[in-house]
Structures are given as structure tokens and as C-alpha cells.
Design a protein around this motif. Structure first.
Motif, PDB file in Angstrom:
ATOM      1  N   PHE A  87      -8.539   1.582   1.628  1.00 13.03           N
ATOM      2  CA  PHE A  87      -7.516   0.737   1.004  1.00 13.03           C
ATOM      3  C   PHE A  87      -7.634  -0.690   1.524  1.00 13.03           C
ATOM      4  CE2 PHE A  87      -5.821   3.286   4.492  1.00 13.03           C
ATOM      5  CZ  PHE A  87      -5.500   2.312   5.414  1.00 13.03           C
ATOM      6  N   THR A 108      -5.627  -3.980   2.946  1.00  9.77           N
ATOM      7  CA  THR A 108      -4.386  -4.288   3.655  1.00  9.77           C
ATOM      8  C   THR A 108      -3.897  -5.700   3.350  1.00  9.77           C
ATOM      9  OG1 THR A 108      -5.655  -5.001   5.592  1.00  9.77           O
ATOM     10  CG2 THR A 108      -4.925  -2.700   5.535  1.00  9.77           C
ATOM     11  N   VAL A 156       0.865  -1.177   0.000  1.00 14.21           N
ATOM     12  CA  VAL A 156       0.000   0.000   0.000  1.00 14.21           C
ATOM     13  C   VAL A 156       0.901   1.225   0.000  1.00 14.21           C
ATOM     14  CG1 VAL A 156      -1.796   1.272   1.215  1.00 14.21           C
ATOM     15  CG2 VAL A 156      -1.805  -1.230   1.280  1.00 14.21           C
TER      16      VAL A 156
END
Length: 284
Positions: free
Chosen positions: A116, A118, A60
Motif C-alpha cells: 500500500f 502511505t 488507507v
């Protein structure tokens, strides 16, 4: 903890841009790696450091997602406002339209501050407070609709709104632990929040260590049928008619089962205190 603090604690450590290719310990922090020779550490130190700085196998970009750097890499983040963090776990079909799913999330949540994945299945949504924010039932409907549209199966833990301050990271880490602990114990709930699991989560350790509870559990025989009744009563807040409907059982039959259980145990599942106790015995 910052790299500077690690250097003070372990002056022999090295700062690198990539993980060590040897058997040395590589700790991800601030977008870099702090590398230590394992032979210089005690086993307990290694376990502690690996817990504090878990290695990630899912990339990320912290520049694009500053919340990721803050929550998972101990990076600093200037925060203002009040936020809640929704943790999700999604089971995807083979032909999962991930970009379309992500676009749908962005469109649905107008106050989304960051979002987002993970890992392949896990991710978080950070939402800034707005008086018109979605409630739990609305969120449940949203994710059920997404699952129907994308042939997926999503479990979501809806965190509480907290003002951004020095406690934000610690609060998230506790919510993260609650999600990890309770996601396996959910029965029929795909979207939940702290009140749904607080009783079980905060009493579970005490129940497991109580000799009285252990002895009581051995004496009390909870058949599969009774366990289903207890759970159904719990989810229906003790309502007999709703419970009978959920169990596909006639109301009078349910009354008979409850009376029989009371005769055998002295516990009346019509009383909320007795029902709570039996629920905790089942789920401990």
C-alpha cells in the motif's frame, strides 16, 4: 499503545470516529481518534504524543491492509512466518499509470503479503520469506525496469527478513528511521539494504560529536575532485581500474592524484582503512 492505555493516562480525553475540528490534539489510533485539549498538556507532552501518533493525510483502509493498521496505527495483527518490509519512495510523472504500476508489483512479487501507499509518494511492500526470494541485484533490476516502463524514479530500502513476533514493529520503526536518514545520502543507488548504509548510519552520530574528527576535518582539505575520487573508490571497493573508468580518468592520472593526496595528508586511499576514514569524513 492502545486507546485503553491512553484513557488511563488521560481520563479527560474523548474517543471519536473523526478528527476534532477545533484546535484540540487528535491522535489517530485503532481506526479512531483520541482527542485531548491542548491547554491541559505541556508542550513536551504534545510533541511526544504527536511523534507517537502522527496525523496522516493519506487514507488507507486498515481492514483491507491489516499491515498498515499494525505498522502505523498500533493495531494488533496475528503474525506467523518470516517477513521483510520494502519501503519505497517514487517520483511520478504527471500522467502516471498508478493502477497499472500497482498491478505490475502484484504480478512481480508472488509472495507479497500486503502492499500500500502511505502518502502520494511513499509506500511499503511486505513480502513473506521464500527460499527463491529476489536478491538485492534482482530487485534493483526490477525497479529500474519499472521506472523505465512508467517514466518514474523509485528509491527502495530493502528490509531484512525477520520472524514475526513482538519485536516486529520496533524493527520496522528502526528500518523506517534508517531509510529516512540515508535516502538523502545515497549516491547512485536506487535500491539498497542495511549493509549498504550501516557503516555511515551507525557511525554518523559519533563522528559528528567527535572533537578529533571536527579538528581533523578543518585541517584536511578535501577538494571536490578528491571527494569524487573517494566516493568512486568506495563504491568500487578500492578497485583502481573500475574507479578510473567511472571517473572517465586515465588509470595513471588516478594513481598520480592518489600519490599527491598521500603526500599532502599522509592518508593513502589505496588502503581500505584510510579510504573508510575519508569516506566517513565526506558523508558525516
Amino acid at each position: 499503545m492502545t486507546i485503553e492505555k491512553l484513557v488511563k493516562l488521560y481520563p479527560a480525553g474523548k474517543i471519536q470516529q473523526t478528527q476534532s475540528t477545533s484546535k484540540d490534539l487528535s491522535l489517530p489510533i485503532d481506526g479512531k481518534y483520541f482527542v485531548l485539549a491542548k491547554e491541559t498538556l505541556q508542550e513536551s507532552e504534545i510533541r511526544l504524543l504527536e511523534t507517537l501518533f502522527p496525523t496522516k493525510d493519506y487514507f488507507v483502509d486498515s481492514k483491507k491492509h491489516p499491515w498498515f493498521g499494525y505498522l502505523f496505527d498500533q493495531m494488533t495483527l496475528e503474525l506467523e512466518g518470516t517477513f521483510r518490509i520494502m519501503q519505497f519512495q517514487i517520483k511520478k510523472p504527471k500522467a502516471f499509470l498508478q493502477s497499472e504500476w500497482e498491478n505490475s508489483i502484484i504480478e512481480i512479487f508472488p509472495n507479497l503479503n500486503d502492499f500500500f501507499f502511505t502518502s502520494e509518494m511513499d509506500g511499503v511492500l511486505i513480502e513473506q520469506y521464500n527460499k527463491n526470494h529476489y536478491n538485492l541485484e534482482e530487485l534493483k533490476s526490477i525497479f529500474l525496469t519499472l521506472d523505465a516502463d512508467f517514466d518514474s524514479s523509485t528509491t527502495v530500502f530493502v528490509g531484512s527478513f525477520f520472524p514475526a513476533n513482538e519485536q516486529s514493529l520496533a524493527l520496522f520503526q528502526e528500518e523506517q528511521q534508517i531509510f529516512k536518514t540515508e535516502v538523502e545520502n545515497l549516491r547512485g543507488k536506487s535500491t539498497f539494504s542495511l549493509p549498504d548504509v550501516a557503516l555511515h548510519y551507525f557511525t554518523n552520530d559519533a563522528m559528528n560529536h567527535s572533537k578529533i574528527v571536527q579538528t581533523f576535518s578543518k585541517q584536511l582539505v578535501l577538494t571536490d575532485e578528491i571527494q569524487q575520487i573517494v566516493l568512486a573508490l568506495w563504491h568500487n571497493q578500492g578497485n583502481i581500474s573500475s574507479t578510473a573508468k567511472d571517473l572517465y580518468m586515465h588509470r595513471n592520472t588516478l594513481h598520480y592524484r592518489l600519490e599527491k593526496f598521500y603526500e599532502q595528508t599522509g592518508l593513502s586511499l589505496k588502503r581500505m582503512d584510510d579510504l573508510v576514514f575519508c569516506y566517513l569524513l565526506i558523508t558525516k
